[in-house]
Write a protein that holds these residues in place. Structure first.
Motif, PDB file in Angstrom:
ATOM      1  N   GLU A  79       0.489  -1.219   0.231  1.00  0.00           N
ATOM      2  CA  GLU A  79      -0.112  -0.031   0.568  1.00  0.00           C
ATOM      3  C   GLU A  79       0.855   1.271  -0.149  1.00  0.00           C
ATOM      4  OE1 GLU A  79      -3.018   2.528   2.764  1.00  0.00           O
ATOM      5  OE2 GLU A  79      -2.385   0.006   3.262  1.00  0.00           O
ATOM      6  N   ILE A  80       0.452   2.199  -0.502  1.00  0.00           N
ATOM      7  CA  ILE A  80       1.382   3.393  -0.917  1.00  0.00           C
ATOM      8  C   ILE A  80       0.148   4.747  -0.808  1.00  0.00           C
ATOM      9  CG2 ILE A  80       3.373   4.956  -2.579  1.00  0.00           C
ATOM     10  CD1 ILE A  80       3.953   2.497  -2.149  1.00  0.00           C
ATOM     11  N   ARG A  81       0.232   5.195   0.419  1.00  0.00           N
ATOM     12  CA  ARG A  81      -0.384   6.373   0.652  1.00  0.00           C
ATOM     13  C   ARG A  81      -0.961   7.241  -0.481  1.00  0.00           C
ATOM     14  NH1 ARG A  81      -3.240   6.853   5.583  1.00  0.00           N
ATOM     15  NH2 ARG A  81      -1.345   5.641   6.474  1.00  0.00           N
ATOM     16  N   GLY A  82      -2.255   7.624  -0.836  1.00  0.00           N
ATOM     17  CA  GLY A  82      -2.247   8.160  -2.221  1.00  0.00           C
ATOM     18  C   GLY A  82      -1.938   7.912  -3.349  1.00  0.00           C
ATOM     19  N   LEU A  83      -1.875   7.101  -3.604  1.00  0.00           N
ATOM     20  CA  LEU A  83      -1.477   5.548  -4.800  1.00  0.00           C
ATOM     21  C   LEU A  83      -2.339   4.363  -4.533  1.00  0.00           C
ATOM     22  CD1 LEU A  83       1.833   6.573  -6.450  1.00  0.00           C
ATOM     23  CD2 LEU A  83      -0.156   7.082  -6.714  1.00  0.00           C
ATOM     24  N   GLY A  84      -2.429   3.583  -3.502  1.00  0.00           N
ATOM     25  CA  GLY A  84      -3.107   2.346  -3.625  1.00  0.00           C
ATOM     26  C   GLY A  84      -2.288   1.812  -3.446  1.00  0.00           C
ATOM     27  N   ILE A  85      -3.339   0.583  -3.549  1.00  0.00           N
ATOM     28  CA  ILE A  85      -2.240  -1.202  -3.786  1.00  0.00           C
ATOM     29  C   ILE A  85      -1.838  -0.862  -4.724  1.00  0.00           C
ATOM     30  CG2 ILE A  85      -2.506  -3.538  -3.623  1.00  0.00           C
ATOM     31  CD1 ILE A  85      -3.253  -1.966  -0.868  1.00  0.00           C
ATOM     32  N   ARG A  86       0.033  -1.144  -5.037  1.00  0.00           N
ATOM     33  CA  ARG A  86       0.411  -1.292  -6.198  1.00  0.00           C
ATOM     34  C   ARG A  86       1.470  -2.665  -5.849  1.00  0.00           C
ATOM     35  NH1 ARG A  86       0.481   3.591  -8.814  1.00  0.00           N
ATOM     36  NH2 ARG A  86       1.982   3.387  -9.467  1.00  0.00           N
ATOM     37  N   ARG A  87       1.338  -3.071  -7.160  1.00  0.00           N
ATOM     38  CA  ARG A  87       2.642  -4.552  -7.289  1.00  0.00           C
ATOM     39  C   ARG A  87       4.314  -4.207  -7.179  1.00  0.00           C
ATOM     40  NH1 ARG A  87       0.621  -8.455  -7.992  1.00  0.00           N
ATOM     41  NH2 ARG A  87      -1.372  -8.852  -8.824  1.00  0.00           N
ATOM     42  N   CYS A  88       4.572  -4.772  -6.949  1.00  0.00           N
ATOM     43  CA  CYS A  88       6.714  -4.761  -6.663  1.00  0.00           C
ATOM     44  C   CYS A  88       7.166  -5.682  -6.118  1.00  0.00           C
ATOM     45  CB  CYS A  88       6.615  -3.932  -5.386  1.00  0.00           C
ATOM     46  SG  CYS A  88       6.633  -4.317  -3.932  1.00  0.00           S
ATOM     47  N   ASP A  89       8.241  -6.026  -6.662  1.00  0.00           N
ATOM     48  CA  ASP A  89       9.282  -7.006  -6.595  1.00  0.00           C
ATOM     49  C   ASP A  89       9.240  -7.786  -5.016  1.00  0.00           C
ATOM     50  OD1 ASP A  89       9.955  -6.611  -9.096  1.00  0.00           O
ATOM     51  OD2 ASP A  89      11.570  -5.800  -8.371  1.00  0.00           O
TER      52      ASP A  89
END
Length: 174
Positions: A79-89
């Motif tokens: 979770e990135i506050r202000g962007l929502g749920i994101r994918r990462c390695d």
């Protein structure tokens, strides 16, 4: 082989060869710190850092070491506050080498030695208690890149300058 362990509300990031397990109440900044560690690894401020899990992880003890794995349904998500749920390695498992407790009630400027370790699932681990409102990243970077001072270096109770935070009488003398 690892067995399904206890699921805990925490985040974890593999930094170099050991994971940093990040605990704290909801809203304390676990996801933010996880992402900050990943960015610090990319910037070369820390060894390479990769997400293990955000929000919920599984802990297992194997041969006296604490292992952490992402919750299957959350693997590779942060979770990135202000962007929502994101994918990462993501890495699927890592040995925990450090525990960080955000919004810790026992955080102190010069914590007693007993506050700097914790026992999880029978494994004694180094711990950093971080008070509310403090940026944990510099403390973690220091813990991962420096060693503890020798017992012969002690802060002074009072300083000739009246400031009280000097390590030795040679510092800040005119």
């Amino acid at each position: 082989m690892m067995t399904q362990g206890a699921s805990v509300h925490a985040s974890a990031v593999l930094v170099g060869d050991r994971a940093v397990l990040i605990r704290g109440p909801s809203g304390a900044g676990k996801s933010r710190l996880a992402f900050d560690l990943i960015l610090a690894g990319r910037a070369g401020q820390l060894p390479p850092a990769v997400l293990v899990g955000d929000d919920r992880v599984h802990l297992d003890t194997v041969d006296g070491q604490l292992w952490v794995r992402p919750a299957r349904e959350l693997a590779g998500l942060i979770e990135i506050r202000g962007l929502g749920i994101r994918r990462c390695d993501v890495v699927i498992e890592a040995i925990v080498g450090l525990v960080v407790d955000l919004a810790a009630g026992d955080a102190a400027r010069l914590p007693p030695p007993e506050a700097l370790s914790t026992r999880l699932n029978g494994v004694l681990l180094p711990r950093i208690p971080v008070g509310s409102g403090y940026d944990p990243l510099p403390m973690i970077a220091a813990a991962l890149t420096t060693t503890a001072s020798s017992g012969s270096v002690q802060p002074l109770d009072d300083c000739s300058k009246g400031i009280g935070n000097h390590i030795s009488p040679n510092i800040a003398t005119d």
